[in-house]
Design a protein around this motif. Sequence first.
Motif, PDB file in Angstrom:
ATOM      1  N   GLY A  87       0.867  -1.247  -0.022  1.00 52.79           N
ATOM      2  CA  GLY A  87      -0.142  -0.066   0.048  1.00 52.79           C
ATOM      3  C   GLY A  87       0.932   1.216  -0.066  1.00 52.79           C
ATOM      4  O   GLY A  87       1.832   1.242  -0.614  1.00 52.79           O
ATOM      5  N   MET A  88       0.768   2.115   0.916  1.00 50.97           N
ATOM      6  CA  MET A  88       1.399   3.388   1.053  1.00 50.97           C
ATOM      7  C   MET A  88       2.795   3.101   1.441  1.00 50.97           C
ATOM      8  O   MET A  88       3.141   2.784   2.702  1.00 50.97           O
ATOM      9  CB  MET A  88       0.572   4.495   1.715  1.00 50.97           C
ATOM     10  CG  MET A  88       1.234   5.818   1.638  1.00 50.97           C
ATOM     11  SD  MET A  88       0.496   6.973   2.626  1.00 50.97           S
ATOM     12  CE  MET A  88       0.554   6.819   4.126  1.00 50.97           C
ATOM     13  N   LEU A  89       3.785   3.490   0.508  1.00 51.90           N
ATOM     14  CA  LEU A  89       5.133   3.218   0.980  1.00 51.90           C
ATOM     15  C   LEU A  89       6.032   4.608   1.445  1.00 51.90           C
ATOM     16  O   LEU A  89       7.217   4.596   2.132  1.00 51.90           O
ATOM     17  CB  LEU A  89       5.894   2.475   0.045  1.00 51.90           C
ATOM     18  CG  LEU A  89       5.317   1.335  -0.653  1.00 51.90           C
ATOM     19  CD1 LEU A  89       6.211   0.494  -1.725  1.00 51.90           C
ATOM     20  CD2 LEU A  89       5.502   0.148   0.759  1.00 51.90           C
ATOM     21  N   PHE A  90       5.444   5.738   0.923  1.00 51.58           N
ATOM     22  CA  PHE A  90       5.671   6.887   1.708  1.00 51.58           C
ATOM     23  C   PHE A  90       6.792   7.572   1.013  1.00 51.58           C
ATOM     24  O   PHE A  90       6.866   8.726   0.739  1.00 51.58           O
ATOM     25  CB  PHE A  90       5.365   7.024   2.938  1.00 51.58           C
ATOM     26  CG  PHE A  90       5.539   8.465   3.518  1.00 51.58           C
ATOM     27  CD1 PHE A  90       4.565   9.374   3.324  1.00 51.58           C
ATOM     28  CD2 PHE A  90       6.391   9.000   4.225  1.00 51.58           C
ATOM     29  CE1 PHE A  90       4.698  10.833   3.821  1.00 51.58           C
ATOM     30  CE2 PHE A  90       6.704  10.108   4.846  1.00 51.58           C
ATOM     31  CZ  PHE A  90       5.650  11.181   4.641  1.00 51.58           C
ATOM     32  N   ASN A  91       7.819   7.077   1.253  1.00 51.83           N
ATOM     33  CA  ASN A  91       9.212   7.737   0.715  1.00 51.83           C
ATOM     34  C   ASN A  91      10.122   6.664   0.197  1.00 51.83           C
ATOM     35  O   ASN A  91       9.938   5.399  -0.066  1.00 51.83           O
ATOM     36  CB  ASN A  91      10.041   8.326   1.913  1.00 51.83           C
ATOM     37  CG  ASN A  91      10.281   7.296   3.227  1.00 51.83           C
ATOM     38  OD1 ASN A  91      10.596   6.084   2.761  1.00 51.83           O
ATOM     39  ND2 ASN A  91      10.300   7.864   4.291  1.00 51.83           N
ATOM     40  N   ASN A  92      11.312   7.062  -0.368  1.00 51.13           N
ATOM     41  CA  ASN A  92      12.110   6.424  -1.180  1.00 51.13           C
ATOM     42  C   ASN A  92      12.896   5.301  -0.503  1.00 51.13           C
ATOM     43  O   ASN A  92      13.046   4.162  -0.618  1.00 51.13           O
ATOM     44  CB  ASN A  92      13.302   7.196  -1.705  1.00 51.13           C
ATOM     45  CG  ASN A  92      14.138   6.842  -2.923  1.00 51.13           C
ATOM     46  OD1 ASN A  92      13.423   6.342  -3.923  1.00 51.13           O
ATOM     47  ND2 ASN A  92      15.353   6.713  -2.712  1.00 51.13           N
ATOM     48  N   PRO A 108       2.791 -14.613  -5.083  1.00 50.70           N
ATOM     49  CA  PRO A 108       2.358 -13.496  -5.823  1.00 50.70           C
ATOM     50  C   PRO A 108       2.297 -12.251  -5.220  1.00 50.70           C
ATOM     51  O   PRO A 108       2.259 -12.156  -4.241  1.00 50.70           O
ATOM     52  CB  PRO A 108       0.919 -13.950  -6.155  1.00 50.70           C
ATOM     53  CG  PRO A 108       0.843 -15.445  -6.253  1.00 50.70           C
ATOM     54  CD  PRO A 108       1.786 -15.798  -4.897  1.00 50.70           C
ATOM     55  N   VAL A 109       2.857 -11.203  -5.996  1.00 47.89           N
ATOM     56  CA  VAL A 109       3.000  -9.899  -5.416  1.00 47.89           C
ATOM     57  C   VAL A 109       2.075  -8.866  -6.191  1.00 47.89           C
ATOM     58  O   VAL A 109       2.071  -8.674  -7.184  1.00 47.89           O
ATOM     59  CB  VAL A 109       4.343  -9.391  -5.526  1.00 47.89           C
ATOM     60  CG1 VAL A 109       4.558  -7.777  -4.962  1.00 47.89           C
ATOM     61  CG2 VAL A 109       5.359 -10.278  -4.476  1.00 47.89           C
ATOM     62  N   VAL A 110       1.253  -8.101  -5.272  1.00 50.34           N
ATOM     63  CA  VAL A 110       0.414  -7.209  -5.903  1.00 50.34           C
ATOM     64  C   VAL A 110       0.921  -5.742  -5.434  1.00 50.34           C
ATOM     65  O   VAL A 110       0.720  -5.605  -4.101  1.00 50.34           O
ATOM     66  CB  VAL A 110      -1.120  -7.211  -5.333  1.00 50.34           C
ATOM     67  CG1 VAL A 110      -1.837  -6.212  -6.063  1.00 50.34           C
ATOM     68  CG2 VAL A 110      -1.485  -8.913  -5.986  1.00 50.34           C
ATOM     69  N   ILE A 111       1.335  -4.978  -6.369  1.00 49.47           N
ATOM     70  CA  ILE A 111       1.575  -3.512  -6.107  1.00 49.47           C
ATOM     71  C   ILE A 111       0.428  -2.592  -6.514  1.00 49.47           C
ATOM     72  O   ILE A 111       0.131  -2.432  -7.364  1.00 49.47           O
ATOM     73  CB  ILE A 111       2.592  -3.233  -7.138  1.00 49.47           C
ATOM     74  CG1 ILE A 111       4.036  -4.023  -6.646  1.00 49.47           C
ATOM     75  CG2 ILE A 111       3.292  -1.529  -6.670  1.00 49.47           C
ATOM     76  CD1 ILE A 111       4.564  -4.058  -5.340  1.00 49.47           C
ATOM     77  N   ASP A 112      -0.042  -2.048  -5.157  1.00 47.90           N
ATOM     78  CA  ASP A 112      -0.938  -0.804  -5.280  1.00 47.90           C
ATOM     79  C   ASP A 112      -0.210   0.347  -5.279  1.00 47.90           C
ATOM     80  O   ASP A 112       0.118   0.812  -4.124  1.00 47.90           O
ATOM     81  CB  ASP A 112      -2.229  -0.996  -4.021  1.00 47.90           C
ATOM     82  CG  ASP A 112      -3.141   0.055  -4.379  1.00 47.90           C
ATOM     83  OD1 ASP A 112      -3.179   0.871  -5.262  1.00 47.90           O
ATOM     84  OD2 ASP A 112      -4.063   0.223  -3.230  1.00 47.90           O
ATOM     85  N   PRO A 113       0.073   1.220  -6.213  1.00 42.74           N
ATOM     86  CA  PRO A 113       0.859   2.307  -6.023  1.00 42.74           C
ATOM     87  C   PRO A 113       0.255   3.538  -5.651  1.00 42.74           C
ATOM     88  O   PRO A 113      -0.321   4.283  -6.245  1.00 42.74           O
ATOM     89  CB  PRO A 113       1.367   2.568  -7.451  1.00 42.74           C
ATOM     90  CG  PRO A 113       0.151   2.104  -8.500  1.00 42.74           C
ATOM     91  CD  PRO A 113      -0.469   0.914  -7.596  1.00 42.74           C
ATOM     92  N   PRO A 148      -5.339   8.674 -11.472  1.00 46.02           N
ATOM     93  CA  PRO A 148      -4.112   9.445 -11.287  1.00 46.02           C
ATOM     94  C   PRO A 148      -2.781   8.915 -11.352  1.00 46.02           C
ATOM     95  O   PRO A 148      -1.788   9.415 -11.657  1.00 46.02           O
ATOM     96  CB  PRO A 148      -4.762  10.200 -10.159  1.00 46.02           C
ATOM     97  CG  PRO A 148      -6.028  10.238  -9.918  1.00 46.02           C
ATOM     98  CD  PRO A 148      -6.372   9.058 -10.660  1.00 46.02           C
ATOM     99  N   GLU A 149      -2.821   7.780 -10.631  1.00 44.58           N
ATOM    100  CA  GLU A 149      -1.400   7.096 -10.480  1.00 44.58           C
ATOM    101  C   GLU A 149      -1.135   6.452 -11.760  1.00 44.58           C
ATOM    102  O   GLU A 149       0.118   6.454 -12.073  1.00 44.58           O
ATOM    103  CB  GLU A 149      -1.945   6.134  -9.177  1.00 44.58           C
ATOM    104  CG  GLU A 149      -1.779   6.312  -7.882  1.00 44.58           C
ATOM    105  CD  GLU A 149      -2.755   5.716  -6.945  1.00 44.58           C
ATOM    106  OE1 GLU A 149      -3.102   5.905  -5.834  1.00 44.58           O
ATOM    107  OE2 GLU A 149      -3.066   4.471  -7.521  1.00 44.58           O
ATOM    108  N   ALA A 150      -2.109   5.936 -12.505  1.00 50.07           N
ATOM    109  CA  ALA A 150      -1.842   5.460 -14.001  1.00 50.07           C
ATOM    110  C   ALA A 150      -1.267   6.551 -14.841  1.00 50.07           C
ATOM    111  O   ALA A 150      -0.147   6.413 -15.463  1.00 50.07           O
ATOM    112  CB  ALA A 150      -3.027   4.900 -14.581  1.00 50.07           C
ATOM    113  N   GLU A 151      -1.552   7.933 -14.629  1.00 54.25           N
ATOM    114  CA  GLU A 151      -1.082   9.019 -15.136  1.00 54.25           C
ATOM    115  C   GLU A 151       0.182   9.377 -14.735  1.00 54.25           C
ATOM    116  O   GLU A 151       1.222   9.528 -15.752  1.00 54.25           O
ATOM    117  CB  GLU A 151      -2.055  10.035 -15.205  1.00 54.25           C
ATOM    118  CG  GLU A 151      -3.265   9.925 -15.955  1.00 54.25           C
ATOM    119  CD  GLU A 151      -4.309  11.237 -15.904  1.00 54.25           C
ATOM    120  OE1 GLU A 151      -5.022  11.667 -16.555  1.00 54.25           O
ATOM    121  OE2 GLU A 151      -4.124  11.957 -14.773  1.00 54.25           O
TER     122      GLU A 151
END
Length: 214
Positions: A87-92, A108-113, A148-151
């Motif tokens: 989910g939210m990873l917040f910083n680098n 399996p890994v799901v990335i929700d950006p 917006p994230e896809a953009e």
Amino acid sequence: MKATKGKSITVPTALTIAGSDPSGGAGLQADLKTFSQFEVYGMTAITCLTVGNTQGVTEVKPMEAEFLQSQAKSIMEDIEPLAIKTGMLFNNEIILATIEILKTVTCPVVIDPVMTTKRGDKLLTEECVEQYIKGLIPIADMVTPNLPEAEMLTGYSITNKKDMEIAAERILRMGCRSVIIKGGHFRKENHSDDLFFDGTTMSWLKSKRHQTKH
């Protein structure tokens, strides 16, 4: 999942690497509710703590990268996750730590950006977006951005469903195995349609939009 007295039981397990939402409507709390709804045993590695409610977030305290990795290592030494979602990873630093965690697993890994708020406020820097593109998406079995994230990931403006298809193709070329672009930000539509694409099959997942203050 392990049981007591050396016995084992077959229960689906999933780990969410995400931030905490005190209101329970998003973040790891929402992930755990969803896991439970589908009879999946949920576990968490917390990336950050937040202060907020349904009106917005006013403060964020990120975990140290080493502490996040220690959480994940401790969990996986005891209970094997059959799937992992971010989910939210917040910083680098947290993004890089998450990449190192995911390099050690075979499930399996799901990335929700999680890059924007529901109001459209950006949560990540350009450097963080690049880390998603270069480090996280290539190891993902599925990537699930909203419009917006896809953009942000593609640099492509999405104004209609054809644009969603083009964006899905571009994200898949970044190295993931599949992508679901969520169409909920098309406010004028009567339906909230999501697009699935795995390089072979392109399918629309149609759902009626429900107007609610909740």
